[in-house]
Design a protein around this motif. Structure first.
Motif, PDB file in Angstrom:
ATOM      1  N   MET A 104       9.751  -2.063  -0.632  1.00  0.00           N
ATOM      2  CA  MET A 104       8.677  -3.297  -0.751  1.00  0.00           C
ATOM      3  C   MET A 104       7.493  -3.042  -0.269  1.00  0.00           C
ATOM      4  SD  MET A 104      11.819  -5.058   0.806  1.00  0.00           S
ATOM      5  CE  MET A 104      13.606  -4.084   1.334  1.00  0.00           C
ATOM      6  N   ILE A 105       7.081  -4.011  -0.124  1.00  0.00           N
ATOM      7  CA  ILE A 105       5.726  -3.472   0.327  1.00  0.00           C
ATOM      8  C   ILE A 105       5.037  -5.387   0.808  1.00  0.00           C
ATOM      9  CG2 ILE A 105       2.870  -3.535   1.105  1.00  0.00           C
ATOM     10  CD1 ILE A 105       3.655  -1.151  -1.054  1.00  0.00           C
ATOM     11  N   ALA A 106       4.674  -5.292   2.234  1.00  0.00           N
ATOM     12  CA  ALA A 106       4.012  -6.686   3.027  1.00  0.00           C
ATOM     13  C   ALA A 106       2.620  -6.532   2.605  1.00  0.00           C
ATOM     14  CB  ALA A 106       5.310  -7.356   3.831  1.00  0.00           C
ATOM     15  N   VAL A 107       2.425  -7.637   2.665  1.00  0.00           N
ATOM     16  CA  VAL A 107       0.714  -7.395   3.183  1.00  0.00           C
ATOM     17  C   VAL A 107       0.506  -8.911   3.951  1.00  0.00           C
ATOM     18  CG1 VAL A 107      -1.605  -7.681   2.239  1.00  0.00           C
ATOM     19  CG2 VAL A 107       0.451  -7.151   0.897  1.00  0.00           C
ATOM     20  N   MET A 119      10.196  -4.274  -5.311  1.00  0.00           N
ATOM     21  CA  MET A 119      10.523  -4.245  -6.613  1.00  0.00           C
ATOM     22  C   MET A 119      12.238  -3.566  -6.362  1.00  0.00           C
ATOM     23  SD  MET A 119      10.148  -2.476 -10.030  1.00  0.00           S
ATOM     24  CE  MET A 119       7.624  -2.092  -9.708  1.00  0.00           C
ATOM     25  N   ASP A 120      13.237  -3.830  -7.326  1.00  0.00           N
ATOM     26  CA  ASP A 120      13.801  -3.457  -8.065  1.00  0.00           C
ATOM     27  C   ASP A 120      13.912  -2.184  -8.807  1.00  0.00           C
ATOM     28  OD1 ASP A 120      16.304  -2.828  -9.536  1.00  0.00           O
ATOM     29  OD2 ASP A 120      17.321  -4.998  -9.475  1.00  0.00           O
ATOM     30  N   MET A 121      14.622  -1.240  -7.972  1.00  0.00           N
ATOM     31  CA  MET A 121      13.976   0.034  -8.027  1.00  0.00           C
ATOM     32  C   MET A 121      14.649   0.660 -10.128  1.00  0.00           C
ATOM     33  SD  MET A 121      11.369   0.807  -6.876  1.00  0.00           S
ATOM     34  CE  MET A 121      10.504   3.037  -6.691  1.00  0.00           C
ATOM     35  N   GLY A 186      16.525  -5.855   0.362  1.00  0.00           N
ATOM     36  CA  GLY A 186      15.500  -5.952  -0.456  1.00  0.00           C
ATOM     37  C   GLY A 186      16.009  -6.384  -1.793  1.00  0.00           C
ATOM     38  N   ILE A 187      17.539  -6.064  -2.334  1.00  0.00           N
ATOM     39  CA  ILE A 187      17.737  -6.616  -3.151  1.00  0.00           C
ATOM     40  C   ILE A 187      18.585  -8.470  -2.993  1.00  0.00           C
ATOM     41  CG2 ILE A 187      19.650  -5.971  -4.941  1.00  0.00           C
ATOM     42  CD1 ILE A 187      17.281  -4.477  -5.334  1.00  0.00           C
TER      43      ILE A 187
END
Ligand code: IPD
Ligand code: CA
Ligand code: CA
Length: 256
Positions: A104-107, A119-121, A186-187
Protein backbone atom coordinates in the motif's frame (compact mmCIF):
# COMPACT_ATOMS: atom_id res chain seq x y z
CA UNK A 1 1.34 18.80 -8.54
CA UNK A 2 -1.15 17.06 -10.85
CA UNK A 3 -2.27 13.63 -9.64
CA UNK A 4 -1.43 12.15 -13.07
CA UNK A 5 2.27 13.00 -12.64
CA UNK A 6 2.39 11.12 -9.35
CA UNK A 7 0.27 8.25 -10.59
CA UNK A 8 2.51 7.51 -13.57
CA UNK A 9 5.43 6.99 -11.18
CA UNK A 10 3.65 4.94 -8.52
CA UNK A 11 1.76 2.41 -10.65
CA UNK A 12 4.85 0.88 -12.31
CA UNK A 13 6.62 0.85 -8.94
CA UNK A 14 3.84 -1.23 -7.44
CA UNK A 15 3.76 -3.72 -10.30
CA UNK A 16 7.57 -4.01 -10.09
CA UNK A 17 7.30 -4.58 -6.33
CA UNK A 18 4.75 -7.32 -6.96
CA UNK A 19 7.11 -9.03 -9.42
CA UNK A 20 9.95 -8.94 -6.87
CA UNK A 21 7.74 -10.41 -4.15
CA UNK A 22 6.38 -13.21 -6.35
CA UNK A 23 9.96 -14.06 -7.41
CA UNK A 24 10.90 -14.34 -3.73
CA UNK A 25 8.45 -17.26 -3.32
CA UNK A 26 11.16 -19.60 -4.61
CA UNK A 27 13.83 -18.23 -2.24
CA UNK A 28 14.50 -18.71 1.48
CA UNK A 29 12.89 -15.88 3.47
CA UNK A 30 14.64 -14.23 6.38
CA UNK A 31 11.82 -13.87 8.98
CA UNK A 32 12.22 -11.90 12.19
CA UNK A 33 9.82 -10.90 14.97
CA UNK A 34 9.14 -7.29 15.99
CA UNK A 35 6.88 -6.36 18.95
CA UNK A 36 5.69 -9.95 19.60
CA UNK A 37 5.88 -13.43 18.10
CA UNK A 38 3.00 -12.74 15.68
CA UNK A 39 4.38 -9.40 14.46
CA UNK A 40 6.74 -10.40 11.66
CA UNK A 41 9.09 -8.66 9.28
CA UNK A 42 10.98 -10.32 6.43
CA UNK A 43 13.85 -9.32 4.20
CA UNK A 44 11.21 -8.68 1.50
CA UNK A 45 9.26 -6.18 3.66
CA UNK A 46 12.51 -4.23 4.09
CA UNK A 47 13.62 -4.59 0.46
CA UNK A 48 10.27 -3.44 -0.95
CA UNK A 49 10.09 -0.45 1.39
CA UNK A 50 13.64 0.55 0.35
CA UNK A 51 12.73 0.08 -3.32
CA UNK A 52 9.72 2.43 -2.93
CA UNK A 53 11.62 5.03 -0.89
CA UNK A 54 14.67 5.13 -3.19
CA UNK A 55 12.47 5.60 -6.25
CA UNK A 56 10.13 8.13 -4.65
CA UNK A 57 13.08 10.18 -3.36
CA UNK A 58 14.66 10.14 -6.81
CA UNK A 59 11.47 11.42 -8.48
CA UNK A 60 10.21 13.70 -5.69
CA UNK A 61 13.28 14.96 -3.78
CA UNK A 62 11.29 17.29 -1.50
CA UNK A 63 8.74 14.67 -0.45
CA UNK A 64 8.52 13.30 3.09
CA UNK A 65 7.83 9.64 3.82
CA UNK A 66 6.32 7.56 6.60
CA UNK A 67 7.22 3.91 6.06
CA UNK A 68 6.40 1.03 8.38
CA UNK A 69 9.90 -0.44 8.38
CA UNK A 70 12.22 2.57 8.23
CA UNK A 71 11.73 6.27 7.52
CA UNK A 72 9.40 8.05 9.94
CA UNK A 73 8.86 11.63 8.75
CA UNK A 74 6.07 13.49 10.54
CA UNK A 75 2.79 14.12 8.71
CA UNK A 76 2.06 17.24 10.79
CA UNK A 77 5.22 18.91 9.44
CA UNK A 78 4.61 18.10 5.77
CA UNK A 79 4.28 21.05 3.42
CA UNK A 80 4.64 19.22 0.11
CA UNK A 81 4.13 15.62 -1.01
CA UNK A 82 3.86 13.03 1.77
CA UNK A 83 3.88 9.28 1.12
CA UNK A 84 2.72 6.61 3.57
CA UNK A 85 4.07 3.13 2.78
CA UNK A 86 3.17 -0.36 3.97
CA UNK A 87 5.45 -2.49 1.77
CA UNK A 88 3.83 -5.83 2.66
CA UNK A 89 0.58 -5.74 4.60
CA UNK A 90 -0.32 -9.14 6.01
CA UNK A 91 3.26 -10.32 6.48
CA UNK A 92 1.99 -13.32 8.47
CA UNK A 93 -0.09 -14.40 5.46
CA UNK A 94 2.87 -13.76 3.17
CA UNK A 95 5.05 -16.05 5.31
CA UNK A 96 2.48 -18.78 6.08
CA UNK A 97 0.24 -18.75 2.99
CA UNK A 98 2.06 -16.96 0.19
CA UNK A 99 -1.34 -15.38 -0.51
CA UNK A 100 -3.80 -12.86 0.93
CA UNK A 101 -1.42 -9.94 1.42
CA UNK A 102 -1.16 -6.45 -0.02
CA UNK A 103 1.20 -3.55 -0.65
CA UNK A 104 0.00 0.00 0.00
CA UNK A 105 0.96 3.58 -0.70
CA UNK A 106 -1.00 6.71 0.23
CA UNK A 107 -0.20 10.13 -1.23
CA UNK A 108 -0.93 13.48 0.40
CA UNK A 109 -0.13 16.95 -0.93
CA UNK A 110 -0.04 19.79 1.61
CA UNK A 111 -1.70 17.29 4.03
CA UNK A 112 -4.66 16.76 1.65
CA UNK A 113 -5.42 13.21 0.48
CA UNK A 114 -4.61 12.81 -3.22
CA UNK A 115 -4.18 9.13 -4.14
CA UNK A 116 -4.43 5.72 -2.49
CA UNK A 117 -3.02 2.43 -3.80
CA UNK A 118 -3.69 -1.10 -2.54
CA UNK A 119 -2.18 -3.94 -4.55
CA UNK A 120 -3.59 -7.42 -3.97
CA UNK A 121 -0.19 -8.98 -4.53
CA UNK A 122 -1.14 -12.49 -5.64
CA UNK A 123 -4.17 -11.45 -7.72
CA UNK A 124 -2.21 -8.63 -9.40
CA UNK A 125 -5.17 -6.31 -8.86
CA UNK A 126 -4.32 -2.72 -8.07
CA UNK A 127 -7.05 -0.69 -6.36
CA UNK A 128 -6.14 2.92 -6.88
CA UNK A 129 -7.64 6.37 -7.08
CA UNK A 130 -8.62 9.40 -5.09
CA UNK A 131 -11.02 12.34 -4.86
CA UNK A 132 -10.12 13.81 -8.28
CA UNK A 133 -10.30 10.59 -10.28
CA UNK A 134 -12.58 7.99 -8.62
CA UNK A 135 -11.54 4.45 -7.70
CA UNK A 136 -10.36 1.76 -10.13
CA UNK A 137 -9.47 -1.91 -10.02
CA UNK A 138 -6.67 -1.86 -12.61
CA UNK A 139 -8.54 -0.18 -15.54
CA UNK A 140 -12.10 -0.81 -14.33
CA UNK A 141 -13.89 2.04 -12.56
CA UNK A 142 -15.66 0.97 -9.36
CA UNK A 143 -19.10 2.19 -8.33
CA UNK A 144 -19.86 3.05 -4.71
CA UNK A 145 -21.02 -0.09 -2.86
CA UNK A 146 -24.68 -0.13 -1.83
CA UNK A 147 -25.40 1.44 1.53
CA UNK A 148 -26.08 -1.84 3.39
CA UNK A 149 -27.38 -2.00 6.94
CA UNK A 150 -25.51 -4.10 9.48
CA UNK A 151 -27.99 -6.98 9.34
CA UNK A 152 -27.57 -7.28 5.58
CA UNK A 153 -23.85 -7.83 5.25
CA UNK A 154 -20.58 -9.34 6.48
CA UNK A 155 -18.12 -7.39 8.61
CA UNK A 156 -14.34 -7.74 8.80
CA UNK A 157 -12.77 -7.52 12.27
CA UNK A 158 -9.37 -7.75 13.83
CA UNK A 159 -9.40 -10.58 16.38
CA UNK A 160 -8.45 -8.37 19.39
CA UNK A 161 -11.59 -6.30 18.72
CA UNK A 162 -13.81 -9.35 18.92
CA UNK A 163 -12.06 -10.78 21.98
CA UNK A 164 -12.21 -7.54 23.97
CA UNK A 165 -15.39 -7.86 26.09
CA UNK A 166 -15.62 -4.06 26.45
CA UNK A 167 -15.43 -3.20 22.75
CA UNK A 168 -19.08 -4.01 21.97
CA UNK A 169 -17.87 -5.84 18.87
CA UNK A 170 -19.41 -9.17 19.91
CA UNK A 171 -22.83 -7.46 19.66
CA UNK A 172 -21.88 -5.89 16.35
CA UNK A 173 -20.88 -9.36 15.12
CA UNK A 174 -24.17 -10.90 16.32
CA UNK A 175 -26.27 -8.29 14.51
CA UNK A 176 -24.37 -8.67 11.23
CA UNK A 177 -24.62 -11.48 8.66
CA UNK A 178 -21.27 -12.78 9.95
CA UNK A 179 -17.65 -11.92 10.67
CA UNK A 180 -14.65 -12.35 8.37
CA UNK A 181 -10.98 -12.09 9.33
CA UNK A 182 -8.49 -11.93 6.48
CA UNK A 183 -5.26 -11.02 8.32
CA UNK A 184 -4.43 -8.04 6.10
CA UNK A 185 -5.90 -4.59 6.55
CA UNK A 186 -5.31 -3.90 2.85
CA UNK A 187 -7.24 -7.00 1.77
CA UNK A 188 -9.99 -6.08 4.26
CA UNK A 189 -10.26 -2.60 2.72
CA UNK A 190 -10.45 -4.18 -0.75
CA UNK A 191 -13.41 -6.32 0.35
CA UNK A 192 -15.22 -3.21 1.60
CA UNK A 193 -14.46 -1.29 -1.62
CA UNK A 194 -15.85 -4.22 -3.64
CA UNK A 195 -18.98 -4.39 -1.47
CA UNK A 196 -18.13 -7.95 -0.37
CA UNK A 197 -18.13 -6.84 3.26
CA UNK A 198 -20.02 -3.81 4.60
CA UNK A 199 -17.24 -2.75 6.91
CA UNK A 200 -14.01 -3.50 8.73
CA UNK A 201 -12.86 -2.53 12.21
CA UNK A 202 -9.44 -3.01 13.75
CA UNK A 203 -6.68 -1.31 15.71
CA UNK A 204 -4.39 -0.06 12.99
CA UNK A 205 -1.25 1.94 12.37
CA UNK A 206 -1.27 4.86 9.94
CA UNK A 207 0.34 2.75 7.19
CA UNK A 208 -2.42 0.11 7.57
CA UNK A 209 -5.28 2.52 6.82
CA UNK A 210 -3.93 5.64 5.03
CA UNK A 211 -4.40 4.32 1.47
CA UNK A 212 -7.66 2.51 2.25
CA UNK A 213 -9.16 5.62 3.81
CA UNK A 214 -8.54 7.69 0.68
CA UNK A 215 -10.11 5.03 -1.55
CA UNK A 216 -13.04 4.31 0.77
CA UNK A 217 -13.99 7.97 1.22
CA UNK A 218 -13.85 8.46 -2.53
CA UNK A 219 -16.49 5.70 -2.79
CA UNK A 220 -18.76 7.37 -0.26
CA UNK A 221 -17.91 5.00 2.57
CA UNK A 222 -17.19 6.46 6.01
CA UNK A 223 -13.90 6.05 7.81
CA UNK A 224 -13.65 7.08 11.44
CA UNK A 225 -11.59 6.50 14.56
CA UNK A 226 -13.94 4.89 17.06
CA UNK A 227 -11.46 5.46 19.89
CA UNK A 228 -12.32 9.14 19.72
CA UNK A 229 -9.03 10.33 18.20
CA UNK A 230 -8.95 12.55 15.11
CA UNK A 231 -8.92 10.29 12.04
CA UNK A 232 -7.07 12.99 10.09
CA UNK A 233 -4.09 12.75 12.42
CA UNK A 234 -2.10 9.81 11.11
CA UNK A 235 -1.40 7.62 14.12
CA UNK A 236 -2.26 4.26 15.61
CA UNK A 237 -5.99 3.99 16.40
CA UNK A 238 -9.14 1.84 16.22
CA UNK A 239 -10.45 2.49 12.73
CA UNK A 240 -13.88 1.67 11.32
CA UNK A 241 -14.56 1.77 7.59
CA UNK A 242 -18.18 1.04 6.73
CA UNK A 243 -21.24 1.93 4.73
CA UNK A 244 -22.99 4.97 6.16
CA UNK A 245 -25.94 2.93 7.45
CA UNK A 246 -23.73 0.33 9.13
CA UNK A 247 -21.47 2.99 10.66
CA UNK A 248 -24.47 4.61 12.35
CA UNK A 249 -25.74 1.28 13.69
CA UNK A 250 -22.30 0.16 14.89
CA UNK A 251 -21.87 3.40 16.82
CA UNK A 252 -25.30 2.94 18.43
CA UNK A 253 -24.30 -0.57 19.52
CA UNK A 254 -20.87 0.25 20.91
CA UNK A 255 -22.14 3.37 22.70
CA UNK A 256 -25.20 1.62 24.24
C1 IPD B 1 -1.01 -6.14 9.95
C2 IPD B 1 -2.18 -6.68 9.18
C3 IPD B 1 -3.22 -7.26 10.11
C4 IPD B 1 -3.69 -6.24 11.13
C5 IPD B 1 -2.48 -5.73 11.90
C6 IPD B 1 -1.45 -5.14 10.96
P1 IPD B 1 1.43 -6.04 8.77
O1 IPD B 1 -0.08 -5.51 9.08
O2 IPD B 1 -2.80 -5.67 8.41
O3 IPD B 1 -4.36 -7.67 9.40
O4 IPD B 1 -4.59 -6.86 12.02
O5 IPD B 1 -2.92 -4.74 12.81
O6 IPD B 1 -0.33 -4.70 11.69
O7 IPD B 1 2.18 -5.95 10.05
O8 IPD B 1 1.31 -7.41 8.24
O9 IPD B 1 1.88 -5.02 7.77
CA1 CA C 1 3.69 -4.29 6.76
CA1 CA D 1 0.16 -3.45 7.77
Amino acid sequence: MKWEEIDEIIKPLMFDARKKVLQSFSQQLDVQTKSNKNDLVTNMDKAIEKFYIDNLHAKFPKAKILGEESQKDKFEDSTDLFFVIDPIDGTMNFVKQKAHFASMIAVFDHQKPVLGYIMDMTAGELYWGGPSVGVYRNFEKLQAPSNLSLADGLIGMGLPMLLNPNSGMADVARQSSGVRMYGSAGIEFIHVLNGETLGYVSKLHAWDYAAGKILAETLDLTVEAIDGTDINVLSSKVVLVATKNAQKQINEIINA
